[in-house]
Scaffold this motif. Structure first.
Motif, PDB file in Angstrom:
ATOM      1  N   VAL A   1     -13.953  28.662  47.636  1.00  0.00           N
ATOM      2  CA  VAL A   1     -13.464  27.347  47.190  1.00  0.00           C
ATOM      3  C   VAL A   1     -12.077  27.411  46.542  1.00  0.00           C
TER       4      VAL A   1
ATOM      5  N   LYS B   1     -21.263  21.813  50.402  1.00  0.00           N
ATOM      6  CA  LYS B   1     -19.975  21.391  49.827  1.00  0.00           C
ATOM      7  C   LYS B   1     -19.272  20.361  50.697  1.00  0.00           C
TER       8      LYS B   1
ATOM      9  N   PRO C   1     -17.285  15.527  49.482  1.00  0.00           N
ATOM     10  CA  PRO C   1     -16.445  16.640  49.002  1.00  0.00           C
ATOM     11  C   PRO C   1     -15.389  16.189  48.006  1.00  0.00           C
TER      12      PRO C   1
ATOM     13  N   GLY D   1     -14.652  21.853  51.054  1.00  0.00           N
ATOM     14  CA  GLY D   1     -15.695  20.926  51.472  1.00  0.00           C
ATOM     15  C   GLY D   1     -15.188  19.889  52.459  1.00  0.00           C
TER      16      GLY D   1
ATOM     17  N   ARG E   1     -26.643  24.801  41.616  1.00  0.00           N
ATOM     18  CA  ARG E   1     -26.420  25.035  43.036  1.00  0.00           C
ATOM     19  C   ARG E   1     -27.758  25.218  43.745  1.00  0.00           C
TER      20      ARG E   1
ATOM     21  N   GLU F   1     -14.096  22.423  42.556  1.00  0.00           N
ATOM     22  CA  GLU F   1     -15.506  22.723  42.317  1.00  0.00           C
ATOM     23  C   GLU F   1     -16.198  21.546  41.644  1.00  0.00           C
TER      24      GLU F   1
ATOM     25  N   GLU G   1     -24.047  20.047  43.328  1.00  0.00           N
ATOM     26  CA  GLU G   1     -23.919  19.902  44.771  1.00  0.00           C
ATOM     27  C   GLU G   1     -24.978  18.939  45.285  1.00  0.00           C
TER      28      GLU G   1
END
Length: 693
Positions: free
Chosen positions: A421, A461, A465, A470, A534, A604, A608
């Motif tokens: 990322v 992701k 996004p 993502g 996550r 980030e 998610e």
């Protein structure tokens, strides 16, 4: 003066050069140290003095017990011994000599067991029989009273056996008494043991045999509820592991709160049970360790260390299993191409696909070393599978088409991507080039060279996004969905399927390897945020579901444009993963290993998601999979936008690349293209049916 001689006043040394006070806690009584080491000398083949001493002790016991029976059991046999006192000494000598022949003095009696008791009984019976045989030969009086001699012999043998066992038991008791004074219980590392009672007993004996042992067993757990409320070697059996929180709380009120839960080191516990156990231990602030990893640190402090553990142990849930039959029908005898074959997901795809005996596997990767590594693995483990390595970047459209033309793959698994990322966030042109245009190149080649299907590996992701990585993966999804929907009018057109899942435990550049490196280096574990969550899967589990969902979709003709989302259970806090890793290493979070929060990285999200706001979640017939019906972008719009994107990438216009990708992601919410395509397809089907009638 001999330089090798110890200086005056130094600690006493054993014959084998072992320092009696080595690793002994400060303040331990000297008498306890000396007594303990005297009783723990090696007892293999003893020296002459020690051998003679053992024989003298047993001869004395034989003589004393014989004299006691003579004094308490008057009769002909007693009279025979009274008249000839030398007969008693001959009796003792013959008995001891026979005991020596049985090998009794070559056994270690430090830990007297049931088997040792049987051996001792047999030896005593043999020694007594030989001695009484000698008495029958030498004494006419004893021969004249055979029945009385038999009763006399049985009583004496029984008394002698009790005396000999008693002496050996006293030795063990004295040794443990001395050990208790060397290592005070107050300085111990409290532990709980979990396993079968036989194993628990043997481990307790092993720990107690260590002079420098710091582990204090405060209780035992067993899976058999019938064994509760028993005691084994003085340690209470407290219940089953399901009651761990209550057991720990009870022990804490008594001042015996355990710090570790120790299980067998052979990993015979089922994965589901172990995952549940780790969860309970985490709630109780316990480290979890295997018994074969009991160690001590350099400073003498106790530590229970696990050097390796299964990544699935971090999930806290059982892994999903693969239905092999349906995957076999997709793979066997077909030509398969895997992009990104040298990566974590791509490599596992190759290894699992090879087990289904494809006609050929084409390994495509732009990294020479990764390609070489996976090729060697396949050739070594699956020599019967034809393996074709291709050093090629999916960015290079011409080179990619050449690979397709030469190999004519029937099923394509697209795992190649840039996925880190922060790096992709800092390099948007490179990320878009690989993840967007590279995916387009692979999909176009699938269409051009008549492959049956392309399965794209995506990520959570890509859902709503916020970062470049993502966004690029989402655009790749949209392009494949558009091609899949276009094929509704042609049953022979390729299928384009997207499989979406979360973080893969143990993949290159992912969380777990980083935390393992930090812990091995003695550094704090760095977590971005205490609340960050996550979805996690193991790489094997993810690949199994990729194969399973794609195979099922091909057989059942699931609606085109459908995205397959792997069911990963509930999201897990990353800080909980870190704490679980620390405990699985036998250490204590925030004490032995600190955790440091460093803040969210660029691109980030805190949480998610698995489904986009424009997607409709559907119930799936595929186990372990959830389906999503998207609202896609028209193919023509994507083709034109990707052409413009290629120009921006060539000009290295990072802001332009970001702006264009964001604009494209706004389109699905207003798109009715998929609905129009489905209506058109239904009308064509109706016209076809009417014409046939």
């Amino acid at each position: 003066m001999d330089a090798s001689a110890p200086p005056a006043g130094s600690d006493p040394i054993l014959d084998d050069g072992v320092d009696l006070r080595e690793n002994v806690p400060a303040g331990a009584p000297v008498w306890a140290i000396l007594l303990h080491d005297l009783l723990t000398r090696p007892t293999g083949f003893p020296g002459p003095a020690r051998f003679a001493a053992l024989m003298l002790i047993d001869a004395s016991l034989i003589l004393i017990t014989l004299l006691a029976v003579v004094m308490t059991m008057p009769g002909t046999v007693s009279t025979a011994f009274h008249d000839r006192p030398s007969l008693m000494f001959f009796f003792s000598l013959v008995a001891v000599f026979t005991l020596c022949l049985t090998g009794l003095y070559w056994r270690s009696w430090r830990f007297l067991s049931f088997g040792d008791g049987i051996t001792l009984s047999t030896a005593v019976a043999g020694g007594a029989a030989a001695a009484w045989g000698m008495c029958l030969i030498l004494s006419a009086k004893i021969r004249a009273a055979p029945l009385e001699a038999v009763g006399f012999a049985l009583l004496h043998s029984a008394l002698l056996l009790v005396a000999m066992i008693g002496v050996r038991t006293v030795r063990r008791g004295l040794r443990e008494f001395a050990l208790a004074h060397i290592v005070p219980p107050g300085g111990s590392h409290n532990i709980l043991l979990l396993g079968e009672l036989d194993w628990i007993r043997s481990l307790i004996d092993m720990l107690r045999a260590e002079r420098t042992n710091r582990f204090n067993v405060v209780g035992a757990l067993t899976f058999d509820s019938r064994e509760t409320r028993l005691q084994i070697a003085g340690v209470p059996v407290l219940g089953s592991p399901d009651k761990l929180p209550q057991i720990v709380e009870t022990l804490a009120t008594r001042g015996l709160k355990p710090e570790s839960l120790v299980i067998r080191g052979d990993k015979t516990m089922p994965r589901r049970s172990f995952s549940h156990l780790v969860k309970l231990a985490d709630q109780c602030d316990l480290t979890v360790a295997h018994a074969n990893d009991l160690q001590k640190t350099k400073d003498g402090e106790p530590r229970i260390e696990i050097k390796q553990f299964e990544l699935a142990d971090l999930l806290g849930r059982p892994e999903v299993s693969l239905q092999r039959n349906i995957v076999d029908r997709l793979i066997r005898g077909r030509r398969i191409l895997v992009t990104g074959a040298g990566g974590t997901i791509g490599g596992e795809l190759v290894r699992q696909i090879a087990t289904f005996r494809p006609a050929e596997i084409v390994l495509l990767d732009h990294s020479e070393f990764n390609l070489y590594t996976i090729e060697m693995q396949v050739r070594d483990k699956f020599p019967e599978v034809i393996c074709r390595p291709e050093l090629c970047s999916i960015r290079d459209r011409a080179a990619l088409n050449d690979v397709f033309e030469r190999h004519q793959p029937e099923v394509v698994f697209h795992a190649a991507a840039l996925k880190h990322v922060p790096i992709v966030e800092a390099n948007p042109c490179e990320g878009a080039h690989t993840n967007v245009l590279g995916t387009r190149n692979v999909a176009d080649a699938v269409c051009a060279y008549g492959a049956l299907a392309m399965i794209q590996v995506s990520t959570d992701k890509a859902v709503n996004p916020v970062g470049v990585m993502g966004t690029t993966k989402r655009l790749g999804e949209l392009y494949c969905q558009a091609l899949d929907l276009i094929g509704q009018c042609d049953p022979d057109s390729p299928r384009f399927m997207t499989v979406r899942f979360g973080n893969v435990l143990g993949s290159s550049g992912s969380l777990v390897p980083l935390l393992q490196q930090q812990m091995a280096a003695g550094k704090p574990l760095t977590i971005t945020h205490p609340d960050i969550k996550r979805y996690f899967m193991t790489v094997g589990e993810a690949v199994q579901l990729i194969l399973q969902s794609s195979a099922r979709a091909m057989e059942t003709n699931i609606d085109r444009g459908t995205i397959f989302v792997l069911d990963m259970g509930e999201p897990i806090k990353i800080v909980d993963i870190a704490r679980r890793m620390i405990r699985l290493a036998g250490l204590r979070p925030d004490i032995d290993v600190p955790i440091k929060f460093v803040g969210l990285r660029p691109g980030e999200k805190l949480y998610e998601e698995l489904f986009d706001t424009t997607e409709e979640q559907l119930r799936s017939t595929i186990p372990g999979v959830i389906e999503a019906s998207p609202c896609p972008v028209p193919l023509e719009k994507l083709v034109n936008a990707f052409t413009e994107l290629a120009s921006l990438i060539h000009a290295h216009d990072e802001d332009g690349v970001r702006d264009l990708m964001k604009e494209l992601l706004r389109a699905p919410a207003q798109s009715t293209w998929a609905k129009t395509l489905r209506e058109l397809t239904r009308e064509i089907d109706l016209v076809g049916k009417a014409a046939n009638e």
